[in-house]
Write an enzyme that holds these catalytic residues in place. Structure first.
Site, mmCIF file in Angstrom:
data_model
loop_
_atom_site.group_PDB
_atom_site.id
_atom_site.type_symbol
_atom_site.label_atom_id
_atom_site.label_comp_id
_atom_site.label_asym_id
_atom_site.label_seq_id
_atom_site.Cartn_x
_atom_site.Cartn_y
_atom_site.Cartn_z
ATOM 1 N N SER A 1 1.430 33.340 68.892
ATOM 2 C CA SER A 1 2.005 33.490 70.201
ATOM 3 C C SER A 1 2.585 31.974 70.366
ATOM 4 C CB SER A 1 0.683 33.506 71.088
ATOM 5 O OG SER A 1 1.225 33.230 72.411
ATOM 6 N N TYR B 1 -8.336 32.111 73.567
ATOM 7 C CA TYR B 1 -7.552 32.831 73.028
ATOM 8 C C TYR B 1 -6.307 32.133 72.413
ATOM 9 C CZ TYR B 1 -3.256 35.738 72.705
ATOM 10 O OH TYR B 1 -2.090 36.412 72.205
ATOM 11 N N LYS C 1 -5.481 31.715 68.229
ATOM 12 C CA LYS C 1 -4.284 31.894 67.431
ATOM 13 C C LYS C 1 -3.915 30.594 66.462
ATOM 14 C CE LYS C 1 -3.036 36.036 68.845
ATOM 15 N NZ LYS C 1 -3.056 36.917 68.022
HETATM 16 P P1 NAD Z 1 -3.201 45.376 72.273
HETATM 17 O O1 NAD Z 1 -4.407 45.237 72.973
HETATM 18 O O2 NAD Z 1 -2.226 46.478 73.015
HETATM 19 O O3 NAD Z 1 -3.046 45.575 70.864
HETATM 20 C C1 NAD Z 1 -4.136 45.006 70.115
HETATM 21 C C2 NAD Z 1 -4.698 46.321 69.349
HETATM 22 O O4 NAD Z 1 -5.768 46.029 68.426
HETATM 23 C C3 NAD Z 1 -5.615 47.353 70.382
HETATM 24 O O5 NAD Z 1 -4.668 48.656 69.924
HETATM 25 C C4 NAD Z 1 -6.645 47.268 70.057
HETATM 26 O O6 NAD Z 1 -7.612 48.251 70.182
HETATM 27 C C5 NAD Z 1 -6.742 46.804 68.612
HETATM 28 N N1 NAD Z 1 -8.090 45.932 68.149
HETATM 29 C C6 NAD Z 1 -8.625 45.016 68.951
HETATM 30 N N2 NAD Z 1 -9.487 44.274 67.953
HETATM 31 C C7 NAD Z 1 -9.627 44.935 66.966
HETATM 32 C C8 NAD Z 1 -10.516 44.865 66.063
HETATM 33 N N3 NAD Z 1 -11.543 43.858 65.827
HETATM 34 N N4 NAD Z 1 -10.523 45.599 64.853
HETATM 35 C C9 NAD Z 1 -9.445 46.865 65.127
HETATM 36 N N5 NAD Z 1 -8.727 47.016 66.010
HETATM 37 C C10 NAD Z 1 -8.578 45.900 66.952
HETATM 38 O O7 NAD Z 1 -1.981 43.937 72.412
HETATM 39 P P2 NAD Z 1 -0.663 43.895 72.065
HETATM 40 O O8 NAD Z 1 0.029 43.413 73.553
HETATM 41 O O9 NAD Z 1 0.027 44.746 71.445
HETATM 42 O O10 NAD Z 1 -0.839 42.654 71.177
HETATM 43 C C11 NAD Z 1 -0.717 42.704 69.523
HETATM 44 C C12 NAD Z 1 -0.917 41.257 69.082
HETATM 45 O O11 NAD Z 1 0.032 40.390 69.651
HETATM 46 C C13 NAD Z 1 -2.346 40.338 69.405
HETATM 47 O O12 NAD Z 1 -2.809 39.861 68.363
HETATM 48 C C14 NAD Z 1 -1.982 39.710 70.580
HETATM 49 O O13 NAD Z 1 -2.858 38.402 70.698
HETATM 50 C C15 NAD Z 1 -0.565 39.331 70.043
HETATM 51 N N6 NAD Z 1 0.234 38.803 71.332
HETATM 52 C C16 NAD Z 1 0.449 39.511 72.311
HETATM 53 C C17 NAD Z 1 1.338 39.183 73.494
HETATM 54 C C18 NAD Z 1 1.691 39.793 74.540
HETATM 55 O O14 NAD Z 1 2.052 39.307 75.444
HETATM 56 N N7 NAD Z 1 1.383 41.174 74.529
HETATM 57 C C19 NAD Z 1 1.881 37.680 73.359
HETATM 58 C C20 NAD Z 1 1.712 36.892 72.050
HETATM 59 C C21 NAD Z 1 0.980 37.520 71.152
HETATM 60 N N1 UFG Z 2 2.291 36.446 87.346
HETATM 61 C C1 UFG Z 2 2.092 36.323 88.651
HETATM 62 N N2 UFG Z 2 1.497 37.460 89.015
HETATM 63 C C2 UFG Z 2 0.630 38.382 88.570
HETATM 64 C C3 UFG Z 2 0.805 38.111 87.010
HETATM 65 C C4 UFG Z 2 1.430 37.126 86.508
HETATM 66 O O1 UFG Z 2 2.820 35.805 89.608
HETATM 67 O O2 UFG Z 2 0.051 39.188 88.786
HETATM 68 C C5 UFG Z 2 3.183 35.267 86.867
HETATM 69 C C6 UFG Z 2 2.239 34.015 85.973
HETATM 70 O O3 UFG Z 2 1.878 33.175 86.814
HETATM 71 C C7 UFG Z 2 3.344 33.440 85.360
HETATM 72 C C8 UFG Z 2 4.295 34.873 84.852
HETATM 73 O O4 UFG Z 2 3.970 35.447 85.910
HETATM 74 O O5 UFG Z 2 4.010 32.270 85.594
HETATM 75 C C9 UFG Z 2 3.896 35.328 83.468
HETATM 76 O O6 UFG Z 2 2.538 35.690 83.550
HETATM 77 P P1 UFG Z 2 1.977 36.738 82.223
HETATM 78 O O7 UFG Z 2 0.809 36.860 82.530
HETATM 79 O O8 UFG Z 2 2.835 37.988 82.294
HETATM 80 O O9 UFG Z 2 2.234 35.891 81.022
HETATM 81 P P2 UFG Z 2 1.882 34.523 80.413
HETATM 82 O O10 UFG Z 2 3.058 33.630 80.287
HETATM 83 O O11 UFG Z 2 0.849 33.904 81.285
HETATM 84 O O12 UFG Z 2 1.315 34.887 78.951
HETATM 85 C C10 UFG Z 2 1.818 35.542 78.018
HETATM 86 C C11 UFG Z 2 0.673 36.449 77.087
HETATM 87 C C12 UFG Z 2 0.091 35.382 76.499
HETATM 88 C C13 UFG Z 2 0.810 34.712 75.595
HETATM 89 C C14 UFG Z 2 1.856 34.105 76.297
HETATM 90 C C15 UFG Z 2 2.771 33.121 75.483
HETATM 91 O O13 UFG Z 2 -0.364 37.110 78.171
HETATM 92 O O14 UFG Z 2 -1.113 36.157 75.662
HETATM 93 O O15 UFG Z 2 2.554 34.963 77.112
HETATM 94 O O16 UFG Z 2 3.361 34.207 74.458
HETATM 95 F F1 UFG Z 2 0.046 33.654 74.981
#
Ligand code: NAD
Ligand code: UFG
Length: 338
Positions: free
Chosen positions: A124, A149, A153
């Site tokens: 991330s 979190y 990472k």
């Molecule tokens: P998500 O929660 O939709 O997907 C994660 C999946 O992992 C889920 O299906 C959950 O059931 C499964 N899981 C969790 N713990 C587990 C375990 N111990 N064993 C087996 N399965 C398990 O999330 P996502 O948005 O698809 O994110 C996927 C990955 O990308 C995560 O590692 C997350 O931290 C990373 N990531 C996501 C974002 C974002 O904004 N969505 C940003 C940066 C990094």
């Molecule tokens: N925001 C609002 N209202 C809401 C939700 C979010 O104003 O109800 C704003 C937040 O304050 C921020 C922006 O929208 O300014 C984006 O917020 P998100 O929660 O969608 O995303 P973040 O940038 O906070 O975080 C995301 C993921 C993290 C990851 C990060 C960088 O949730 O896991 O991007 O990859 F680490």
């Protein structure tokens, strides 16, 4: 190639399974369904016309992993499984370190024992920490993280780096995602958060469809063009394709390699609202609220390295991100359970 996809039933995982299958790979999904529905994989089968073998289980279960690697001829692992809610991680640090750090340790130990050394890890942008200059570039060191979190990472990146240095057979990609949004163009799979969404995009979409009354915009006095926070939003299908490119790259590159996956374009919260209104033809009621603890004013990617070394660029623009999110939300107002 057969790819083990941990967390493959989740948001980014399910979109990546589609693209891995489209690229001619076989997949095996391992997911404990703690934050997903198996329905997502049925939808992936519908989109691709291919079966998606699925094992319901936990990455921390070493006996299960041993069985999975013994029974299937796995060539590489794409590792999404983990917990991802920043706020929750402050309340439940042990769960986050256990799933994200310990889970990865158990996984790579099983890989090593099975002789599988190719790994793509979901990292991330948060690993750059609180003080990094923008745009973020991979040459920056990992920074000071502000929640468990983000720390989990950063720890996993470090342990995978140490692992790659210990044995030249490892080929590991650390993919640093910026803000993934959007959905598959079919409208069959998308983001389906349990409970109240933490993230901006699913919250806006749920307001548009009438599930929530109004959006709170966290902060209006940041030092940005319109006072609201700026992020680098990228389409989840572009992100999924980045994993296919990373696997290709690892076939010829041992060691550990970090890549930013983003568009390189900062977009504010107000711009996101306006863009979604364009896509859905409805007004998104919102109100300004206090800043959210831990939010950074603005960050976005320098994604040059991914372009040069992986041949990857984010091709889908903001209008497409919004149109695809809206199609998914409209077709599935209650997500997979609806
Ligand atoms: P998500 O929660 O939709 O997907 C994660 C999946 O992992 C889920 O299906 C959950 O059931 C499964 N899981 C969790 N713990 C587990 C375990 N111990 N064993 C087996 N399965 C398990 O999330 P996502 O948005 O698809 O994110 C996927 C990955 O990308 C995560 O590692 C997350 O931290 C990373 N990531 C996501 C974002 C974002 O904004 N969505 C940003 C940066 C990094
Ligand atoms: N925001 C609002 N209202 C809401 C939700 C979010 O104003 O109800 C704003 C937040 O304050 C921020 C922006 O929208 O300014 C984006 O917020 P998100 O929660 O969608 O995303 P973040 O940038 O906070 O975080 C995301 C993921 C993290 C990851 C990060 C960088 O949730 O896991 O991007 O990859 F680490």
């Amino acid at each position: 190639m057969t790819i083990l996809v941990t967390g493959g039933a989740g948001y980014i995982g399910s979109h990546t399974v589609v693209e891995l299958l489209n690229a001619g790979n076989n997949v095996l999904v391992l997911d404990n369904l703690s934050n997903a529905s198996a329905e997502s994989l049925k939808r992936v089968e519908h989109i691709t016309g291919q079966a998606v073998p699925f094992v319901q289980g936990d990455i921390r279960d070493s006996a299960l992993l041993e069985r999975v690697f013994a029974e299937h001829s796995i060539n590489a692992v794409v590792h999404f499984a983990g917990l991802k809610a920043v706020g929750e991680s402050v309340q439940k640090p042990l769960e986050y370190y256990d799933n994200n750090v310990n889970g990865t340790l158990v996984l790579v130990d099983a890989m090593r024992k099975a002789g599988v050394f190719r790994l793509v890890f979901s990292s991330s942008a948060t690993v750059y920490g609180e003080d990094a200059p923008v745009p973020y570039h991979e040459t920056l060191p990992r920074g000071r993280t502000s929640n468990p979190y983000g720390s989990s990472k950063a720890m996993v990146e470090q342990l995978l780096t140490d692992l790659a240095h210990s044995d030249p057979r490892w080929a590991i990609a650390l993919l640093r995602y910026f803000n993934p949004v959007g959905a598959h163009e079919s409208g069959l799979i998308g983001e389906d958060p349990f409970g109240v969404p933490n993230n901006l995009m699913p919250f806006i979409a749920q307001v548009a469809v009438g599930r929530r009354e109004r959006l709170s915009v966290f902060g209006s006095d940041y030092a940005t063009a319109d006072g609201t926070c700026e992020r680098d939003y990228l389409h989840v299908v572009d992100l999924a394709l980045g994993h296919v490119k990373a696997l290709d790259f690892l076939a010829n590159h041992a060691g550990v390699h970090a890549f930013n996956l983003g568009t390189g374009q900062p977009v504010s919260v107000l711009q996101m609202i306006r863009a979604f209104e364009q896509a859905c033809g409805r007004a998104i009621p919102f109100e300004f609220a206090p800043r959210r603890a831990g939010d950074l004013p603005a960050f976005w990617a320098d994604a040059t390295k991914a372009r040069q070394e992986l041949g990857w660029v984010a091709e889908r623009d903001l209008a497409r991100m919004m149109a695809d999110t809206w199609r998914w939300q409209l077709q599935n107002p209650l997500g997979y359970g609806g």
